[in-house]
Design a protein around this motif. Structure first.
Motif, mmCIF file in Angstrom:
data_model
loop_
_atom_site.group_PDB
_atom_site.id
_atom_site.type_symbol
_atom_site.label_atom_id
_atom_site.label_comp_id
_atom_site.label_asym_id
_atom_site.label_seq_id
_atom_site.Cartn_x
_atom_site.Cartn_y
_atom_site.Cartn_z
ATOM 1 N N ARG A 93 4.520 8.073 -1.069
ATOM 2 C CA ARG A 93 4.268 6.873 -1.641
ATOM 3 C C ARG A 93 2.655 6.780 -2.164
ATOM 4 N NH1 ARG A 93 2.196 2.075 -1.051
ATOM 5 N NH2 ARG A 93 1.588 2.466 1.139
ATOM 6 N N THR A 94 1.911 7.147 -1.150
ATOM 7 C CA THR A 94 0.453 6.889 -1.571
ATOM 8 C C THR A 94 0.004 7.932 -2.554
ATOM 9 O OG1 THR A 94 -0.073 8.154 0.553
ATOM 10 C CG2 THR A 94 -0.316 5.829 0.537
ATOM 11 N N ALA A 97 0.943 6.674 -5.600
ATOM 12 C CA ALA A 97 0.133 5.536 -6.028
ATOM 13 C C ALA A 97 -1.440 5.917 -6.816
ATOM 14 C CB ALA A 97 0.024 4.566 -4.971
ATOM 15 N N ILE A 122 -14.229 -2.229 -6.329
ATOM 16 C CA ILE A 122 -13.552 -2.017 -5.172
ATOM 17 C C ILE A 122 -12.540 -0.719 -5.507
ATOM 18 C CG2 ILE A 122 -12.045 -2.598 -3.439
ATOM 19 C CD1 ILE A 122 -13.401 -5.472 -3.543
ATOM 20 N N PHE B 8 -14.054 5.736 5.175
ATOM 21 C CA PHE B 8 -13.537 5.254 3.785
ATOM 22 C C PHE B 8 -12.918 3.714 4.033
ATOM 23 C CE2 PHE B 8 -9.720 4.239 1.395
ATOM 24 C CZ PHE B 8 -10.106 4.473 0.012
ATOM 25 N N ILE B 12 -14.735 0.363 2.576
ATOM 26 C CA ILE B 12 -14.071 -0.652 1.625
ATOM 27 C C ILE B 12 -13.968 -2.122 2.173
ATOM 28 C CG2 ILE B 12 -11.745 -0.885 0.529
ATOM 29 C CD1 ILE B 12 -12.333 1.272 -0.874
ATOM 30 N N LYS B 15 -17.246 -3.853 1.683
ATOM 31 C CA LYS B 15 -17.497 -4.091 0.102
ATOM 32 C C LYS B 15 -16.586 -5.424 -0.066
ATOM 33 C CE LYS B 15 -18.966 -0.930 -2.857
ATOM 34 N NZ LYS B 15 -18.942 0.385 -3.482
ATOM 35 N N ILE B 16 -15.349 -5.480 0.260
ATOM 36 C CA ILE B 16 -14.748 -6.728 0.188
ATOM 37 C C ILE B 16 -15.265 -7.876 0.803
ATOM 38 C CG2 ILE B 16 -12.445 -7.931 0.336
ATOM 39 C CD1 ILE B 16 -11.358 -4.969 0.083
ATOM 40 N N ILE B 101 4.830 -7.209 -2.932
ATOM 41 C CA ILE B 101 5.172 -6.202 -3.483
ATOM 42 C C ILE B 101 3.765 -5.451 -3.847
ATOM 43 C CG2 ILE B 101 5.575 -6.858 -5.896
ATOM 44 C CD1 ILE B 101 7.689 -4.819 -5.842
ATOM 45 N N LYS B 102 2.628 -6.173 -4.284
ATOM 46 C CA LYS B 102 1.583 -5.639 -4.844
ATOM 47 C C LYS B 102 0.955 -4.869 -3.686
ATOM 48 C CE LYS B 102 -2.049 -9.087 -3.521
ATOM 49 N NZ LYS B 102 -2.874 -10.091 -4.187
ATOM 50 N N CYS B 104 2.230 -2.314 -2.101
ATOM 51 C CA CYS B 104 2.798 -1.250 -1.943
ATOM 52 C C CYS B 104 2.286 -0.217 -3.184
ATOM 53 C CB CYS B 104 4.497 -1.508 -2.277
ATOM 54 S SG CYS B 104 4.957 -2.646 -1.049
ATOM 55 N N PHE B 105 1.616 -0.577 -3.948
ATOM 56 C CA PHE B 105 1.064 0.067 -5.279
ATOM 57 C C PHE B 105 -0.303 0.779 -5.066
ATOM 58 C CE2 PHE B 105 3.729 -2.987 -7.562
ATOM 59 C CZ PHE B 105 5.023 -2.213 -7.510
ATOM 60 N N ARG B 106 -1.104 0.570 -3.967
ATOM 61 C CA ARG B 106 -2.351 1.074 -3.869
ATOM 62 C C ARG B 106 -2.295 2.428 -3.035
ATOM 63 N NH1 ARG B 106 -4.227 -1.066 -8.042
ATOM 64 N NH2 ARG B 106 -4.724 -3.642 -7.764
ATOM 65 N N PRO B 107 -3.084 3.371 -3.321
ATOM 66 C CA PRO B 107 -3.058 4.744 -2.232
ATOM 67 C C PRO B 107 -3.951 4.361 -1.040
ATOM 68 C CG PRO B 107 -4.775 4.836 -4.188
ATOM 69 C CD PRO B 107 -3.861 3.517 -4.251
ATOM 70 N N ILE B 108 -3.782 3.204 -0.236
ATOM 71 C CA ILE B 108 -4.376 2.960 0.917
ATOM 72 C C ILE B 108 -3.122 2.490 1.876
ATOM 73 C CG2 ILE B 108 -6.588 2.704 -0.023
ATOM 74 C CD1 ILE B 108 -6.213 -0.297 -0.065
ATOM 75 N N MET B 110 -0.976 -0.011 3.831
ATOM 76 C CA MET B 110 -0.726 -1.310 3.389
ATOM 77 C C MET B 110 -1.243 -2.433 4.169
ATOM 78 S SD MET B 110 3.352 -1.664 2.386
ATOM 79 C CE MET B 110 3.601 0.031 2.281
ATOM 80 N N TYR B 113 -5.004 -2.965 3.656
ATOM 81 C CA TYR B 113 -5.122 -3.661 2.514
ATOM 82 C C TYR B 113 -4.711 -5.199 2.582
ATOM 83 C CZ TYR B 113 -4.239 -4.292 -2.728
ATOM 84 O OH TYR B 113 -4.322 -4.824 -4.093
#
Lengths: 333, 267
Positions: A93-94, A97, A122, B8, B12, B15-16, B101-102, B104-108, B110, B113
């Motif tokens: 998955r990652t 992504a 970001i 990493f 992040i 920054k956020i 669901i959003k 689930c789409f990032r490579p970090i 969950m 995030y």
């Protein structure tokens, strides 16, 4: 060219509780649960090449989202094989992504309180985009749309159109191989729609990004897609070029003519003359639906010209929308 | 692709956080009102505590300053959950609306995030208030102060924080399975109010529950014994850092399992 997405006979089934009616039924449900299997996606196969824009269409509840969720790795197919960018998405998955971008029409994925440019920064870190690539991308964006006024605006203050635009830009930012757009133009005004279509088209050309687009707006399809895939009730109905779609039910065109005298009477006569086509008349026009497989519109016109004095004429193509509507309603024969 | 390092995620998050604070400050009225609200909440909590002790000079052998110490300890240890994990309260709604669901789409990760999205600044006031109380009661109790003592304090404050975070994660994660998960989360949050009392005041049944089922006794009581009553530290206090780590890990796994099971609600 190589396939970026390969789907072979995938099926996705969900277990759904069969609810009984009424209070007594609910009580029964508590003790004996009766499940039924719902097949949301039924044996679908397709290959998508790098750089294609594919319109993925189907009525509500057809199984579009389920397919997309499988391609993005959120759902695991019940059976069948799926490869995205040479990886099985649900197992990676990652990793998957990293190579995709996703936009859901009405749900922003940006940080609600942050100005757009900060969200971009970001994302740049999350995806590990180099400074040079990032700057090139921003430059490209600037050449395509007027993003200056958006960059320093918090997402929550944006209009729906601006937000959608921002979401699309954010999805392309890390230069993914595939971008999934789920109804990107839903609820937008005409000018915003066209702006977004131009943007998607340009990004696809510039970066050779594969775009999978689901929409109910045939304007999107006509403007962007060369290939369309239609599914309904989980089954694939159509997968081909958009040009073929128009010929799907025969090449029909509507010839409309205006003649002097009583239109209804004339229509009767024409009907007798051309029994193979359907002829109808309203207050202004006589319409003849011509099946081009049988005879050419031009031949019909010249034939009519011999008998009647034609004052005016119009030729109407059958629209994508009508064909799709026909496919949704009648299925494929 | 290799796994993302801790550094990493730290980068992040920073920054956020910086951006989030900046944007919060720009809504001045909102910022001031929530700050005032937070001060009053803390004062009200303290006043009720104070009134209690005007009527009872001690509770089950615990004097005023000892109780104050416990109170301060619980405030400080509840700060991280308030500051960094407040988005857990929104989890339920996001899961039902399908907005989840959003993540689930990032490579970090969950979990990261999701939690990184909200930093609740109100927790900082609570932290200051709790720290003040702690230092004040420390002085009044005449406890010794040494680097070792400070180290113990820090370790056990982190322990207590982890327990509360774990409790909240687990409670929030129930929304992946059940409809009315708000009550679970609310219940756990209400229970944390009992954390500021010595567990010995409860009946054996509740003592057992608060130690082993909903381990709120680990939020203040067991850890602070190490500092407060060094002569009668039970074994449970010493193992509490390990309990905290294990419990946090389990709650994280539960949360992630729920998130993986989740697959959006339709289109």
């Amino acid at each position: 060219m190589s396939n970026i997405i390969e789907i072979k006979n995938i099926t996705k089934e969900f277990k759904v509780l069969n609810r009984r009616e009424g209070l007594k039924g609910s009580l029964k449900d508590l003790f004996s649960r009766d499940y039924k299997i719902v097949r949301a996606v039924d044996n679908i196969s397709m290959n998508i090449e790098q750089g294609e824009i594919v319109g993925y269409l189907g009525p509500n509840g057809a199984g579009k989202s389920t397919t997309i969720k499988m391609m993005t790795g959120i759902l695991e197919p019940t059976s069948g094989e799926i490869l995205v960018n040479d990886y099985v998405p649900y197992k990676n998955r990652t990793r998957n992504a990293q190579n995709i971008g996703v936009v859901f029409g009405q749900r922003t994925q940006l940080w609600w309180a942050l100005p757009l440019v900060e969200s971009f920064k970001i994302l740049k870190d999350i995806y590990g985009v180099s400074d040079k690539d990032y700057n090139d991308m921003i430059e490209l964006y600037q050449s395509l749309v007027d993003i200056e006024p958006l960059l320093h605006k918090p997402v929550r203050q944006m209009s729906l159109g601006q937000r959608t635009l921002s979401d699309i830009l954010a999805a392309f930012l890390h230069n993914p191989k595939i971008v999934f757009l789920d109804e990107p133009t839903i609820g937008l005004d005409v000018s915003m729609k066209s702006k977004i279509r131009t943007l998607i088209h340009a990004l696809n050309k510039e970066k050779n990004t594969t775009v999978i687009l689901t929409t109910h707006d045939m304007g999107d399809v006509d403007a962007l897609c060369r290939r369309i895939v239609i599914i309904d009730k989980g089954k694939m109905l159509y997968d081909n070029d958009i040009e073929h779609l128009k010929g799907f039910f025969g090449y029909y065109r509507t010839l409309k003519i205006r003649v002097g005298g009583d239109l209804k009477q004339t229509a009767e006569k024409i009907r007798a003359q051309l029994p193979e086509f359907s002829v109808s008349a309203d207050d202004e026009w006589i319409s003849i639906l011509v099946d081009e497989a049988k005879s050419k519109v031009m031949d019909v016109l010249s034939q009519l010209q011999k008998s009647y004095k034609i004052r005016d004429m119009q030729l109407e193509e059958i629209s994508t929308e009508e064909v799709i509507k026909k496919i949704y309603e009648e299925g494929v024969k | 692709m290799k796994r993302k390092s801790l550094g990493f995620y730290f980068r992040i998050y920073r920054k956020i956080l910086a951006q989030d604070l900046k944007s919060k400050m720009s809504y001045r009225a909102d910022f001031i009102i929530s700050t005032i609200g937070m001060i009053f909440t803390n004062i009200a909590g303290f006043v009720s505590f104070w009134i209690l002790f005007q009527n009872f000079p001690s509770i089950n052998g615990w004097g005023y300053y000892e109780m104050l110490f416990l109170y301060g300890f619980s405030l400080v240890s509840l700060t991280p959950v308030q500051c960094f994990f407040d988005n857990n309260w929104a989890l339920r709604n996001q899961v039902y609306s399908g907005d989840f669901i959003k993540y689930c789409f990032r490579p970090i990760n969950m979990f990261f995030y999701f939690q990184s999205e909200v930093f609740d600044i109100k927790g900082l006031g609570q932290f200051a208030f709790g720290l003040g109380t702690l230092i004040y009661s420390w002085n009044k109790l005449g406890l010794e102060f040494s680097p070792l003592m400070l180290l113990k304090m820090i370790v056990f404050l982190i322990t207590a924080s982890l327990i509360m975070i774990a409790l909240q994660n687990a409670a929030a994660a129930t929304c992946f399975w059940i409809q009315n998960s708000f009550f679970v989360l609310d219940l756990v949050t209400k229970f944390k109010d009992y954390a500021r009392y010595p567990i010995t005041i409860f009946s054996p049944v509740f003592r057992f529950i608060f130690t082993f089922v909903i381990p709120i006794a680990f939020i203040a009581y067991y850890p602070s014994l190490v500092v407060l009553r060094p002569d009668e530290v039970p074994i449970l206090s010493w193992i509490s850092p390990i309990v905290a780590l294990v419990f946090f890990f389990l709650s994280y796994k539960l949360w992630m399992r729920g998130a993986m099971k989740y697959n959006g609600t339709g289109a």
